[in-house]
Design an enzyme around this catalytic site. Structure first.
Site, short mmCIF file in Angstrom:
data_model
loop_
_atom_site.label_atom_id
_atom_site.label_comp_id
_atom_site.label_asym_id
_atom_site.label_seq_id
_atom_site.Cartn_x
_atom_site.Cartn_y
_atom_site.Cartn_z
NE ARG A 142 -3.78 1.00 0.81
CZ ARG A 142 -4.87 1.23 1.58
NH1 ARG A 142 -4.88 2.23 2.42
NH2 ARG A 142 -5.92 0.45 1.47
CG HIS A 175 -7.91 -0.33 -3.10
ND1 HIS A 175 -7.29 -1.52 -2.80
CD2 HIS A 175 -8.32 0.18 -1.92
CE1 HIS A 175 -7.34 -1.70 -1.48
NE2 HIS A 175 -7.96 -0.68 -0.92
N1 CP Z 1 -11.14 0.24 2.13
C1 CP Z 1 -9.85 0.43 2.48
O1 CP Z 1 -8.94 0.39 1.66
O2 CP Z 1 -9.67 0.66 3.83
P1 CP Z 1 -8.28 0.91 4.52
O3 CP Z 1 -7.74 2.22 3.99
O4 CP Z 1 -8.58 0.97 5.99
O5 CP Z 1 -7.35 -0.21 4.16
#
Ligand code: CP
Length: 360
Positions: A142, A175
């Site tokens: 991420r 994503h």
């Molecule tokens: N939906 C999502 O990506 O949540 P986080 O940012 O908490 O990982």
């Protein structure tokens, strides 16, 4: 740090040319032996793959209901190691991948900020990722930079020790595993009314910078007769690249700023928050856009089967008093993320057959 980063920025032969290609022409670079190897773009998923992952996720959650099933799952991949490199904040994606690894028996290492890796000494992100590949069998990342997962997967694939890279969110662009869990959620919510085909999906909020709605829009090409409704303030309208994609694939969409006008015919309403972490001046964006919130008073306006989704975290886009309504699917949605990510990892390491065999 910035001084070192500038000095150590690396130039990879061929990257600029690869990076400039349209996404459809890049997909093969992330496949191996006719299978998806790195998970980088939502466009990698076709209908057969999506259906297979949803089915596999259902079987994994069914197996996990018993101790014997949990034991079986935990012994599928105890010889594999995963690296969670999450240097942009995350709760759900991080924890659901972490839990998914544990369900399948993988061991997990984590880095949650560049200040605790040797990047603080000026090591490039690409060398950092290559270092992980010396120790683990899969990297889940991420990152705040658009294209980060794509570039690191491409770099690793040129080395003698590539490992799969899974994009857990790269800046505002994509994503893909969120899109996968959103599809899984929609299919489950609509299981009693024929699945996702022919449904009307309303997406609301910051559609310009919300990577989840962008990735989910790409996946709609896999479903028949879906109609999209983009509901956003003028400044946060869906970008042209997505609209061009939808036009190219003959997917119907409409845009409006009148949220209440589309509520009665929606099969699903997908709420998003204002993504002001990507603003150059976040303080200038304190506008909450209440006309784009879902309030308790709206519940009587939506259909009995309408699924309310949100990738979360939320701020004020959905009134907490909506949570108890059975149509509020967002808490189920975040849990679905764990099961579908377990399915994806099982696919990556080719242990799907062992899971299917438990039911044959
Ligand atoms: N939906 C999502 O990506 O949540 P986080 O940012 O908490 O990982």
């Amino acid at each position: 740090m910035d001084r070192y980063a500038e000095q150590t920025r690396q130039k990879f032969e061929g990257w600029d040319e690869f990076s400039a290609r349209p996404i459809d022409e890049k997909l093969d670079a992330f496949n191996q032996n006719g299978r998806i190897y790195d998970i980088i773009f939502a466009q990698q998923f076709d209908r057969a793959f999506l259906d297979r992952m949803c089915h596999l996720a259902d079987l994994i959650r069914q197996l996990a209901r018993t101790r014997a099933g949990q034991f079986k799952l935990r012994h599928l991949l105890p010889h594999k190691r995963a690296m969670l490199y999450f240097v942009q904040p995350s709760t759900r994606t991080f924890l659901s991948f972490h839990a998914a690894c544990h369900i399948l028996g993988l061991s997990v290492s984590e880095i949650r900020g560049t200040s605790t890796s040797s990047e603080v000494k000026g090591e490039s992100a690409e060398d950092t990722i290559r270092t992980f590949a010396s120790y683990v069998d899969m990297i889940i990342s991420r990152h705040h930079e658009a294209g980060f997962a794509e570039k690191t997967a491409w770099v690793l694939n040129q080395t003698h020790r590539p490992v799969p890279v899974l994009n857990g969110g790269s800046g505002p662009d994509q994503h893909p595993t969120q899109a996968l869990l959103d599809i899984y959620t929609l299919e489950r919510e609509f299981a009693h009314i024929g699945g996702l085909d022919d449904k009307k999906i309303v997406m609301v909020g910051d559609l310009k910078r919300g990577r989840t709605v962008r990735s989910l829009s790409y996946l709609m090409k896999n479903y028949q007769g879906v109609e999209l409704f983009f509901v956003a303030p003028e400044v946060f309208r869906m970008k042209d690249d997505i609209k061009e994609f939808l036009d190219r694939h003959g997917i119907s969409y409409a845009e409006t700023e009148d949220f209440e006008s589309v509520m009665p015919m929606a099969d699903a309403i997908y709420m998003t928050r204002i993504q002001n972490e990507y603003s150059e001046d976040p303080a200038s964006e304190d506008e909450t856009f209440p006309a784009f919130h879902f309030k308790r008073d709206h519940l009587p306006k939506i259909q009995a089967h309408c699924a309310l989704l949100h990738p979360l975290p939320r701020r004020y886009e959905i009134d907490v008093n909506v949570d108890k309504d059975p149509r509020a699917a967002y808490w189920r949605q975040e849990r679905n993320g764990m099961w579908i990510r377990a399915a994806l990892i099982a696919y990556i390491f080719r242990v799907e057959k062992e899971i299917f065999d438990e039911f044959s």
